[in-house]
Enzyme design. Structure first.
Site, PDB file in Angstrom:
ATOM      1  N   ASN A  23      15.606  -2.347  -3.744  1.00  0.00           N
ATOM      2  CA  ASN A  23      15.650  -3.474  -3.025  1.00  0.00           C
ATOM      3  C   ASN A  23      15.879  -4.739  -3.527  1.00  0.00           C
ATOM      4  O   ASN A  23      15.723  -5.443  -2.514  1.00  0.00           O
ATOM      5  CB  ASN A  23      13.908  -3.057  -2.576  1.00  0.00           C
ATOM      6  CG  ASN A  23      13.712  -1.676  -1.829  1.00  0.00           C
ATOM      7  OD1 ASN A  23      14.945  -0.826  -1.346  1.00  0.00           O
ATOM      8  ND2 ASN A  23      12.480  -1.095  -1.434  1.00  0.00           N
ATOM      9  N   CYS A 115      15.277   3.869   6.637  1.00  0.00           N
ATOM     10  CA  CYS A 115      14.655   5.336   6.485  1.00  0.00           C
ATOM     11  C   CYS A 115      13.930   5.549   8.408  1.00  0.00           C
ATOM     12  O   CYS A 115      13.507   3.561   8.569  1.00  0.00           O
ATOM     13  CB  CYS A 115      13.210   5.541   5.675  1.00  0.00           C
ATOM     14  SG  CYS A 115      14.004   5.772   3.967  1.00  0.00           S
ATOM     15  N   ARG A 120      10.072  -0.381  13.349  1.00  0.00           N
ATOM     16  CA  ARG A 120      10.385  -0.807  11.778  1.00  0.00           C
ATOM     17  C   ARG A 120      11.421  -2.371  12.647  1.00  0.00           C
ATOM     18  O   ARG A 120      12.713  -2.412  12.646  1.00  0.00           O
ATOM     19  CB  ARG A 120      11.138  -0.815  10.974  1.00  0.00           C
ATOM     20  CG  ARG A 120      10.583   0.405  10.883  1.00  0.00           C
ATOM     21  CD  ARG A 120      11.468   0.896   9.459  1.00  0.00           C
ATOM     22  NE  ARG A 120      11.908   0.425   8.624  1.00  0.00           N
ATOM     23  CZ  ARG A 120      12.074   0.240   6.805  1.00  0.00           C
ATOM     24  NH1 ARG A 120      13.492   1.875   7.088  1.00  0.00           N
ATOM     25  NH2 ARG A 120      12.368  -0.429   5.886  1.00  0.00           N
ATOM     26  N   ARG A 396      20.849   7.542  -1.165  1.00  0.00           N
ATOM     27  CA  ARG A 396      20.494   6.340  -1.017  1.00  0.00           C
ATOM     28  C   ARG A 396      19.686   5.152  -2.009  1.00  0.00           C
ATOM     29  O   ARG A 396      20.672   4.600  -2.314  1.00  0.00           O
ATOM     30  CB  ARG A 396      20.532   6.476   0.708  1.00  0.00           C
ATOM     31  CG  ARG A 396      20.650   6.514   2.141  1.00  0.00           C
ATOM     32  CD  ARG A 396      19.713   6.672   3.080  1.00  0.00           C
ATOM     33  NE  ARG A 396      19.408   4.965   2.603  1.00  0.00           N
ATOM     34  CZ  ARG A 396      18.304   4.867   3.186  1.00  0.00           C
ATOM     35  NH1 ARG A 396      17.699   5.364   3.942  1.00  0.00           N
ATOM     36  NH2 ARG A 396      17.953   3.473   2.843  1.00  0.00           N
TER      37      ARG A 396
HETATM   38  C1  EPZ Z   1      10.720  -3.091   2.062  1.00  0.00           C
HETATM   39  O1  EPZ Z   1      11.080  -2.990   4.340  1.00  0.00           O
HETATM   40  C2  EPZ Z   1      11.374  -1.766   2.132  1.00  0.00           C
HETATM   41  N1  EPZ Z   1      13.074  -1.978   1.895  1.00  0.00           N
HETATM   42  C3  EPZ Z   1      10.466  -0.576   2.134  1.00  0.00           C
HETATM   43  O2  EPZ Z   1      10.985   0.380   1.319  1.00  0.00           O
HETATM   44  C4  EPZ Z   1       9.003  -0.910   2.150  1.00  0.00           C
HETATM   45  O3  EPZ Z   1       9.129   0.295   2.212  1.00  0.00           O
HETATM   46  C5  EPZ Z   1       8.503  -1.777   2.986  1.00  0.00           C
HETATM   47  O4  EPZ Z   1       9.669  -3.543   2.015  1.00  0.00           O
HETATM   48  C6  EPZ Z   1       6.972  -2.450   2.573  1.00  0.00           C
HETATM   49  O5  EPZ Z   1       7.171  -2.089   0.496  1.00  0.00           O
HETATM   50  C7  EPZ Z   1      13.631  -2.117   1.480  1.00  0.00           C
HETATM   51  O6  EPZ Z   1      13.343  -3.331   0.791  1.00  0.00           O
HETATM   52  C8  EPZ Z   1      15.646  -2.604   1.715  1.00  0.00           C
HETATM   53  P1  EPZ Z   1       8.579  -4.955   5.557  1.00  0.00           P
HETATM   54  P2  EPZ Z   1      10.854  -3.910   5.153  1.00  0.00           P
HETATM   55  O7  EPZ Z   1       9.014  -5.826   6.625  1.00  0.00           O
HETATM   56  O8  EPZ Z   1      11.670  -4.653   4.078  1.00  0.00           O
HETATM   57  C9  EPZ Z   1       6.082  -4.434   9.714  1.00  0.00           C
HETATM   58  C10 EPZ Z   1      12.400   1.628   0.313  1.00  0.00           C
HETATM   59  O9  EPZ Z   1      11.908   3.162   0.177  1.00  0.00           O
HETATM   60  N2  EPZ Z   1       7.085  -5.693  10.350  1.00  0.00           N
HETATM   61  O10 EPZ Z   1       7.460  -5.344   3.991  1.00  0.00           O
HETATM   62  O11 EPZ Z   1      11.326  -3.008   5.904  1.00  0.00           O
HETATM   63  C11 EPZ Z   1       6.803  -3.523   9.414  1.00  0.00           C
HETATM   64  O12 EPZ Z   1       6.642  -2.782  10.987  1.00  0.00           O
HETATM   65  C12 EPZ Z   1      11.800   1.408   1.543  1.00  0.00           C
HETATM   66  O13 EPZ Z   1      12.994   1.530  -0.946  1.00  0.00           O
HETATM   67  C13 EPZ Z   1       6.677  -6.270  11.606  1.00  0.00           C
HETATM   68  O14 EPZ Z   1       6.140  -6.354  12.532  1.00  0.00           O
HETATM   69  O15 EPZ Z   1       9.633  -3.563   5.020  1.00  0.00           O
HETATM   70  C14 EPZ Z   1       5.834  -2.809   8.406  1.00  0.00           C
HETATM   71  O16 EPZ Z   1       4.248  -2.323   9.331  1.00  0.00           O
HETATM   72  C15 EPZ Z   1      11.656   2.092   3.067  1.00  0.00           C
HETATM   73  N3  EPZ Z   1       7.807  -6.961  11.499  1.00  0.00           N
HETATM   74  C16 EPZ Z   1       4.705  -4.262   7.541  1.00  0.00           C
HETATM   75  O17 EPZ Z   1       5.595  -5.194   8.203  1.00  0.00           O
HETATM   76  C17 EPZ Z   1       8.579  -8.180  11.185  1.00  0.00           C
HETATM   77  O18 EPZ Z   1       9.500  -8.453  11.173  1.00  0.00           O
HETATM   78  C18 EPZ Z   1       5.744  -4.304   6.543  1.00  0.00           C
HETATM   79  O19 EPZ Z   1       7.039  -3.882   6.743  1.00  0.00           O
HETATM   80  C19 EPZ Z   1       8.805  -7.076   9.983  1.00  0.00           C
HETATM   81  C20 EPZ Z   1       8.162  -6.040   9.367  1.00  0.00           C
END
Ligand code: EPZ
Length: 427
Positions: A23, A115, A120, A396
């Site tokens: 990540n 995933c 998301r 992946r």
């Molecule tokens: C990152 O995803 C990681 N992926 C994910 O890991 C990880 O699960 C996640 O962070 C949480 O730690 C990468 O870094 C590529 P978020 P990301 O934005 O950035 C909500 C893996 O297994 N949200 O931190 O997509 C969202 O719905 C992957 O390596 C909004 O509401 O996650 C979630 O509930 C899977 N609006 C929460 O925030 C937004 O604009 C956290 O999402 C963005 C997010």
């Protein structure tokens, strides 16, 4: 079809070296779009999400030289397009938007894949881009952002602690005109790594790793050298594998501090954990104890470790509770574990796991990256043979996972071709 075939019941023993953080890599690679010159980046994991991102940059005109399997010289000086055309869909593709906005003040990028963990959204990313002066819309499956020739600094409060939005806004702000302050920022180690990479190329970013990050826009970034941090989720996965299969394993090339919440829970479950500067020794000989977990943004317990801990807890004494605080669809693995005899009840964002004396091998299907990793751990702990299908999810984000487990004495093989022992249809 490629499957993993696992004969369970063998405790793990030996040493494993942890690869670079997925990540961090999938953010730092697109960030090179903003650099005028050669970025030599070391400790890049050999995983398909990285290959896809490197191919996207190549398709845009970047020069990418392989120094060795984990080190690349990336030069985006001659990239002259701000539109990304790729059929591949990975979650991190949205970082291309922040990097293109930083470089060109505009960008057209496919909506992200990755995933299927439930909804998301990217609204916080777009909120940040708009605050910096970009007009942003979603058209034909693309994020279309236009901010003139250069964005301007802004104060941005994230409604949700978001890793992706924090990094993406940091990228877009790096070359913007003026100061950008991100409030309620995520604090994951890979966010700090991206900030450190950008600063080593001439950026001016402070506060990464806290919930307030300040980015003072600079005129340009120069080339340089950077080494990516070890992957704390890969490391946590191998620690949980010791919990599931038993045995004794030394993890090399780790930053123990990044795993504090994970090692604390594993010790609570009855494992022995010994930390050194850049290694962790994990041991499990006796029975596992049931524990309760609530997933939170870093430094809380990471959601990306839930399927792995759940596999372990299927064999713990007593009842464990997992309260998922991030993704609405994190427990997709539960039905697959049930095929192995596990006793898991899921309601909304809570999983209740009644530990049992044993679980048995079955034909199961990986449904996302971390669920697939958890299924390997369940197969290692199970009596008999487990066949995991759709292993592309796992590959992946985990470098050479079959070879690494074989090096620890696990009986696992990667089978290419139709599976001859498909019990799925058995009645
Ligand atoms: C990152 O995803 C990681 N992926 C994910 O890991 C990880 O699960 C996640 O962070 C949480 O730690 C990468 O870094 C590529 P978020 P990301 O934005 O950035 C909500 C893996 O297994 N949200 O931190 O997509 C969202 O719905 C992957 O390596 C909004 O509401 O996650 C979630 O509930 C899977 N609006 C929460 O925030 C937004 O604009 C956290 O999402 C963005 C997010």
């Amino acid at each position: 079809m490629i499957t993993y075939v696992i004969e369970g019941g063998t405790p793990l023993d030996g040493e494993v070296t942890i690869s670079g953080a997925k990540n961090a890599a999938v953010a730092i690679i697109p960030a090179t779009l903003m650099v005028k010159g050669v970025c030599r980046i070391e400790n890049i994991p050999q995983i398909s999400d990285v290959s896809v991102m490197l191919n996207v940059l190549k398709s845009m005109g970047a020069s990418i030289q392989t120094v060795n399997g984990h080190t690349y010289d990336i030069d985006c000086s001659n990239v002259d397009t701000c539109s990304v055309h790729t059929k591949e869909r990975i979650r991190a593709s949205y970082y291309l938007a922040g990097a293109l906005l930083g470089r060109f003040g505009k960008g057209v990028v496919p909506m992200p894949g990755g995933c299927d963990l439930g909804d998301r959204p990217v609204d916080q990313h777009l909120k940040g881009f708009r605050a910096m002066g970009a007009e942003v819309s979603i058209q034909n499956g693309n994020i279309v952002a236009y901010g003139g020739t250069r964005l301007h600094g802004a104060g941005i409060y994230l409604d949700v602690v978001s890793v992706g939005a924090t990094i993406n806004i940091m990228l877009a702000a790096t070359l913007a005109d003026g100061l950008t302050v991100i409030d309620n920022a995520a604090k994951e180690p890979h966010i700090v790594d991206v900030a450190n990479f950008l600063n080593s190329m001439g950026a001016n970013i402070t506060g990464a790793g806290t919930d307030v990050i300040k980015i003072r826009g600079v005129e340009e970034l120069h080339g340089g050298f950077y080494s990516i941090i070890p992957d704390q989720i890969e490391a946590g996965t191998y620690l949980a594998a010791v919990g599931a299969a038993g045995g004794r394993v030394l993890l090399k090339n780790v930053i123990p501090k990044h795993l504090d919440s994970i090692t604390a829970k594993l010790e609570e479950a009855g494992m022995s954990i010994y930390e050194n500067d850049d290694s962790i020794l994990a041991e499990r000989n006796g029975p596992l104890k049931s524990i309760n977990i609530k997933t939170m943004p870093y430094p809380g317990f990471p959601t990306d470790m839930v399927p792995q801990l759940a596999a372990m807890l299927c064999l713990a004494d007593g009842t464990s509770y997992i309260n998922e605080g991030i993704w609405s669809n994190r427990f997709r693995f539960a039905d697959e574990y049930k095929r192995m005899g596990a006793n898991i009840q899921v309601s909304s964002k809570i999983a209740i796991i009644e530990g049992s004396k044993e679980i048995t091998g079955a034909v199961i299907k990986a449904c996302d990256l971390r669920a697939g990793a958890g299924m390997i751990l369940a197969g290692l702990a199970a009596r008999g043979q487990t066949v995991i299908e759709d292993v592309y999810h796992i590959e992946r984000g985990y470098e050479h996972i079959v070879e690494k487990f074989c090096g620890l004495g696990a009986r696992i093989k990667r089978v290419i071709g139709p599976d001859k022992t498909d019990f799925r249809g058995a009645v």
